[in-house]
Enzyme design. Structure first.
Site, mmCIF file in Angstrom:
data_model
loop_
_atom_site.group_PDB
_atom_site.id
_atom_site.type_symbol
_atom_site.label_atom_id
_atom_site.label_comp_id
_atom_site.label_asym_id
_atom_site.label_seq_id
_atom_site.Cartn_x
_atom_site.Cartn_y
_atom_site.Cartn_z
ATOM 1 N N ASP A 187 0.847 -1.184 0.000
ATOM 2 C CA ASP A 187 0.000 0.000 0.000
ATOM 3 C C ASP A 187 0.887 1.240 0.000
ATOM 4 O OD1 ASP A 187 -1.706 2.138 0.421
ATOM 5 O OD2 ASP A 187 -2.993 1.041 1.814
ATOM 6 N N HIS A 192 0.251 7.826 4.062
ATOM 7 C CA HIS A 192 0.816 7.146 5.224
ATOM 8 C C HIS A 192 2.312 7.395 5.406
ATOM 9 C CE1 HIS A 192 -3.053 5.214 5.245
ATOM 10 N NE2 HIS A 192 -2.849 4.760 4.023
ATOM 11 N N ILE A 207 -1.014 9.239 8.647
ATOM 12 C CA ILE A 207 -1.792 8.332 9.489
ATOM 13 C C ILE A 207 -1.387 6.888 9.195
ATOM 14 C CG2 ILE A 207 -3.733 9.928 9.595
ATOM 15 C CD1 ILE A 207 -5.180 8.160 7.538
ATOM 16 N N GLY A 210 -5.334 1.870 7.654
ATOM 17 C CA GLY A 210 -6.433 1.184 8.324
ATOM 18 C C GLY A 210 -6.235 -0.323 8.346
#
Length: 301
Positions: A187, A192, A207, A210
């Site tokens: 990812d 991120h 962040i 998820g």
């Protein structure tokens, strides 16, 4: 409108051949924080190739996470990544995921829902090898600013954890570099890693993925409730209720009694499993237990 709903739904499924080896599995587990303490026999099952067991959530990154990435590049879908958030995820395993293998992964846009100010794209992926089905994965991608096109709102789930003290509670620290390590599993969204990109998306810093918190919580359930046996996981589903930042601490609460099964009846649709259920919540300790995962259920035999 960047999302052509009719075209996205009418497009045929796309298939791709994926493969993985023990190094991919080990890297994924390390990205979840496995391996601490490094010599713990329970942790070596996640990190040592001669003892390797595979968390079923590995299905979300097998082949470099091409299921979700391919879905966002499907015909009729053209969205700005700064507007995309992962809204929900489920994985159902049909048999244990091997530590090395190859499979055909078939992906499609299963639904596009109109939430008013946003659209939700439901991406479904199925993987099978020569011995039959391996797993079914479903991701709900929340796209800000793309709603209001007059489509169906889709299912709504308001389930919460049982109104009693959790049967188990654990804390899992998130390293400062954890998102940088986890993204090596496929990812590459700069949200991120790149502070400037994160600022464009409305965050003061990058962040955590998820799906990283998703895997961390599943590992906590396996280690705490299922005796460390990854093969007991039939399915795991959740909604992403809020972000978590590298350097923070996840508080994972687990309910295993009959109240948990009652709470599950109003949960998200689309995943089946055995009679056993663990209902979960995950919150960010440092931000007064701000919700991270909600509507979360692990099913097991």
């Amino acid at each position: 409108m960047p999302i052509d709903v009719e075209r996205a739904l009418s497009a045929g499924p796309s298939s791709t051949r994926i493969s993985w080896g023990h190094k991919d599995v080990q890297l994924y587990h390390l990205g979840l924080g496995a391996g601490v303490p490094a010599t713990d026999p329970l942790e070596l099952r996640y990190t040592l190739e001669s003892r390797l067991h595979v968390l079923p959530s590995f299905a979300t990154v097998a082949g470099g996470g091409t299921g979700v990435v391919g879905g966002l590049a499907a015909p009729g879908v053209d969205v700005d990544l700064t507007a995309v958030l992962h809204g929900g995820q489920s994985v159902e395993t049909h048999r244990p995921v091997p530590a090395a293998g190859s499979a055909t992964q078939t992906s499609s846009v299963a639904a596009v829902y109109d939430k008013g100010t946003a659209a939700v794209i439901v991406l479904r992926s199925e993987a099978a090898d020569d011995d039959g089905p391996l797993w079914t994965s479903q991701a709900e991608m929340f796209v800000k600013g793309e709603g209001g096109f007059g489509g169906e709102r889709g299912p709504s789930s308001r389930s919460g954890p049982p109104a009693r003290t959790a049967d188990h509670e654990v804390r899992r620290g998130i390293r400062e570099d954890q998102a940088l390590l986890y993204r090596l599993s496929g990812d590459w969204n700069p949200l991120h890693a790149d502070p400037e990109f994160a600022a464009l998306a409305g965050f003061d810093r990058p962040i955590l993925h998820g799906l990283c918190s998703y895997g961390m919580v599943l590992k906590a359930v396996v280690d705490t409730v299922l005796g460390g046996d990854v093969t007991r996981v039939v399915s795991f589903r959740t909604r992403f209720a809020g972000v978590v930042f590298p350097g923070e601490t996840l508080r994972v609460r687990m309910w295993t009694g009959p109240e948990g099964e009652q709470g599950d009846r109003n949960g998200p649709e689309g995943v089946t499993g055995g009679p056993g259920r663990v209902v979960l919540s995950a919150t960010a300790v440092e931000r007064e237990d701000a919700p991270v995962l909600t509507g979360a259920v692990v099913t097991h035999p």
